[in-house]
Structures are given as C-alpha cells and as structure tokens.
Scaffold this motif. Structure first.
Motif, PDB file in Angstrom:
ATOM      1  N   ALA A 243     127.130   8.054 -10.278  1.00 36.64           N
ATOM      2  CA  ALA A 243     128.331   8.866 -10.489  1.00 36.64           C
ATOM      3  C   ALA A 243     128.714   9.616  -9.215  1.00 36.64           C
ATOM      4  O   ALA A 243     129.906   9.766  -8.903  1.00 36.64           O
ATOM      5  CB  ALA A 243     128.101   9.847 -11.634  1.00 36.64           C
ATOM      6  N   GLN A 246     130.897   7.508  -7.217  1.00 31.96           N
ATOM      7  CA  GLN A 246     132.040   6.955  -7.966  1.00 31.96           C
ATOM      8  C   GLN A 246     131.807   5.506  -8.381  1.00 31.96           C
ATOM      9  O   GLN A 246     132.726   4.676  -8.381  1.00 31.96           O
ATOM     10  CB  GLN A 246     133.338   7.072  -7.163  1.00 31.96           C
ATOM     11  N   SER A 248     131.079   3.447 -11.492  1.00 37.17           N
ATOM     12  CA  SER A 248     131.235   3.748 -12.914  1.00 37.17           C
ATOM     13  C   SER A 248     130.815   2.621 -13.849  1.00 37.17           C
ATOM     14  O   SER A 248     130.857   2.779 -15.063  1.00 37.17           O
ATOM     15  CB  SER A 248     132.693   4.115 -13.214  1.00 37.17           C
ATOM     16  N   VAL A 287     134.504   4.873 -17.748  1.00 34.96           N
ATOM     17  CA  VAL A 287     133.116   4.751 -17.325  1.00 34.96           C
ATOM     18  C   VAL A 287     132.393   3.851 -18.323  1.00 34.96           C
ATOM     19  O   VAL A 287     132.476   4.054 -19.537  1.00 34.96           O
ATOM     20  CB  VAL A 287     132.433   6.131 -17.266  1.00 34.96           C
ATOM     21  N   THR A 289     128.644   2.447 -19.026  1.00 38.98           N
ATOM     22  CA  THR A 289     127.218   2.451 -18.707  1.00 38.98           C
ATOM     23  C   THR A 289     126.431   1.942 -19.903  1.00 38.98           C
ATOM     24  O   THR A 289     126.874   2.046 -21.042  1.00 38.98           O
ATOM     25  CB  THR A 289     126.723   3.862 -18.336  1.00 38.98           C
ATOM     26  N   HIS A 309     134.116  -2.503  -9.542  1.00 40.84           N
ATOM     27  CA  HIS A 309     135.383  -2.367 -10.267  1.00 40.84           C
ATOM     28  C   HIS A 309     136.460  -3.147  -9.517  1.00 40.84           C
ATOM     29  O   HIS A 309     136.323  -3.451  -8.330  1.00 40.84           O
ATOM     30  CB  HIS A 309     135.738  -0.883 -10.365  1.00 40.84           C
TER      31      HIS A 309
END
Length: 357
Positions: A243, A246, A248, A287, A289, A309
């Motif tokens: 995190a 950044q 995610s 996000v 996870t 991403h």
C-alpha cells in the motif's frame, strides 16, 4: 536522465529468462471418433506435431493429454515431475531438448495441451521469433489435422525473468537496466503479428521459506496448532508495504497451494488440492487483496503476488512498476528482519499474453 532511470529496473546480470507457449484445445467426441482408439489418436497427433517441430526448428516440445497443468521452471538438470494436478518441467534453455508425449491410454483428455519451450540463449531478445515459429507450426498442424478447429485453439505465451533481489548484498554487483516493455508492442516491432483481441497479465511473485530464524522472530505469535496471529502479522506487513507503494493488486498464499494469476474477465477464483487460482480485474480502481492461509497449518513456504494495474502499463514499459515492487519487497523483508547476505529472495517477473487462435 532521472526520468529514464525511473523507467528502468536494474536487474542482476545473472538473472534467468524463461519462455514457453501453451496451445490448448478441448477435443470433442467427434474428434475422438475419427480414430480407432485413444492410443492411435494421441500417437498420430504426436507424430504430426513433432515432425512439424523438426521442420520449424522447435527443439523442446511436449504433448500433454492427461488434464494436468504444465508448470515450467529453470534448472541445470532436465526432468519432469508429475503430481495429481501438475506437470512440472525443469530445464535449462541453453542445453536441454526433448520431444515427448504424456497421456493415459484409458482416459479421454478433457483438454490437450501442446507445450513449446524456448531454447538457446538470449531468450528475451528472441521471444518474438520463437512465437512466430510456434505460430507457423500451429498453422501447419491445423492444415495437416483437419480434426482440430482453429477457433478451438487458445494460445498463451508466458515469459519469466527470475533473480535474487538481494544479489548485490551477496557481491553480485553487475546489473542491466530493463525497460520491460509490454509484449504486444515488442512483438509488433519485430513483425510478429498477434490478434488485436488479446489478454495480457503482468505481475511479480516471490516466496519466503518459514525458516527457524523467522519462527524465532515471531515466536511470541506462534502457538501450537494455532498460527493465525503469525499469519496476520505477515499479512499486515506485506499488504502495508504494498500500500505504501500504491500497489493495490496483491495476494498472500500460505496454505500449501501454488498461486496462479488470472484475469478476472476470463477466469474466476478457484482452487484444488494443489493450485490456487487468483483472479484480478486490472482495469478496476478498487483495492483487490487476498490472504489465504489455514490457522492450524504451518507451511514450509509462503507465496506472495503483486499484479500490475492497467495504469502501470507505460509506453516505456513496466520498469517503474518493478521498481515499486522491489521497494515494497525491501520494506517487507526489512520488517521481518531477513538477512540479505544469507537468504535468497527470488523474484519472478511474469508477462503473459493470450488469445483465441
């Protein structure tokens, strides 16, 4: 100059490159009906495939008709291991060659896989040429064997770049700056044409053994038969490190299964006794996870996944993404007090592209 440096990731020169292409189709009853028996079916397909591979100079190819998933890894010795769910191929692209088939004479495979392993040196530089050779081989196979429809064939190109993130701490000072360009433009630039409709996945993985030192570090959280506090501490350290950079799209898997990364538009999360499929929507800003572990089971190895991403896809490549990944791993392993001079942490950078033939 600073911008150029940010867009390159400096990887040890002793990093290992792997590439393999998997072409798969689901045979129908009509397909099997064209042959006297299963053995003649598989033998004829093997002969056709390997004859064409000789013609197009593909030297390490396998036909798999046992519904097991092929997993490919680098090794100085060449061998194949089978589990109930996997075919594990270990080889060194510089030296090892083989044409082999795997099937069960009494079982109709739900899926037939043709596995093409890249050989030679400069694997990454020659990736587009290797893909072109495979395409020519598949074209010729479809022309030779009319029982296989092109529309039924799905092709997946997998490339791995593997290295110890702590190589410099062990004295391996030499490195090379990679931009890590996306596969599609790389192939276009080398006259290897792929369909415009395709799917790409880019991600990094690494694993950590549950060593005596790690168990000692977290002994206050480890109770016999209940490892939930230990796993939560590892999970928190990993996800917070991601995190901070950044990142995610992440996963922590510590239940003995091997994580497989997929695009959620094509595959959904699923698992069997050996494999854990993790699906991510790389276009979503949410996000995403996953933490998968069992409180009563202490594994030997913990696996970690960090997925790129869509916004990480730059014209320059994925160098900036991998710099963020490396920073997250350094921060995470520092929290765990892992000694970089004594322990390897092998990072695998994956690039996949797949399309319907």
């Amino acid at each position: 100059m600073a911008s150029m440096t940010l867009n390159r990731v400096y990887i040890p020169t002793n990093a290992r490159n792997n590439q393999y292409i998997l072409a798969e189709f689901k045979p129908t009853e009509q397909f099997y009906a064209c042959f006297d028996n299963l053995q003649s079916c598989y033998e004829r397909l093997s002969r056709q495939l390997f004859a064409l591979c000789d013609e197009y100079e593909l030297h390490n190819v396998h036909m798999i008709a046992n519904d097991k998933l092929p997993i490919v890894r680098f090794h100085e010795e060449s061998y194949c291991l089978q589990t109930p769910k996997q075919m594990l191929f270990f080889y060194n692209p510089k030296y090892h060659e083989a044409h082999k088939s795997y099937w069960d004479e009494d079982v109709k495979a739900r899926k037939i896989s043709l596995l093409f392993l890249a050989t030679g040196s400069d694997i990454r530089a020659n990736a587009a040429n290797f893909h072109s050779k495979v395409k020519r081989t598949l074209d010729a196979l479809l022309e030779t064997n009319k029982n296989i429809a092109a529309d039924d064939l799905r092709v997946r190109d997998h490339q791995h770049l593997t290295y110890d993130i702590f190589a410099k701490a062990k004295g391996n000072k030499e490195s090379y700056g990679y931009k890590l360009r996306s596969l599609y433009p790389r192939y276009q630039a080398r006259n290897c044409q792929l369909p415009e409709t395709h799917s790409e996945m880019t991600y990094a993985t690494f694993s950590l053994p549950v060593t005596r030192a790690l168990k000692t570090e977290y002994q206050h959280l480890i109770k016999q038969g209940d490892y939930s506090l230990f796993y939560r501490a590892i999970e928190d350290a990993f996800l917070s490190s991601c995190a901070d950079k950044q990142l995610s799209l992440c996963a922590f898997v510590a239940d003995g299964r091997l994580p497989l990364v997929r695009n959620s538009q094509i595959d959904k999360n699923s698992a069997n006794s050996e494999l854990q499929k993790l699906s991510f929507d790389t276009e979503s800003d949410k996000v995403q996870t996953a933490s998968i572990w069992e409180s009563n089971k202490l594994v030997d190895t913990m696996n970690f996944v960090i997925v790129a991403h869509a916004s990480n896809k730059k014209d320059m490549g994925y160098g900036r993404f991998m710099n963020s990944v490396e920073s997250a791993i350094y921060a995470f392993t520092d929290k765990l007090h892992i000694n970089p001079e004594k322990q390897d942490v092998n990072v695998r950078f994956f690039q996949h592209i797949s399309y319907q033939y």
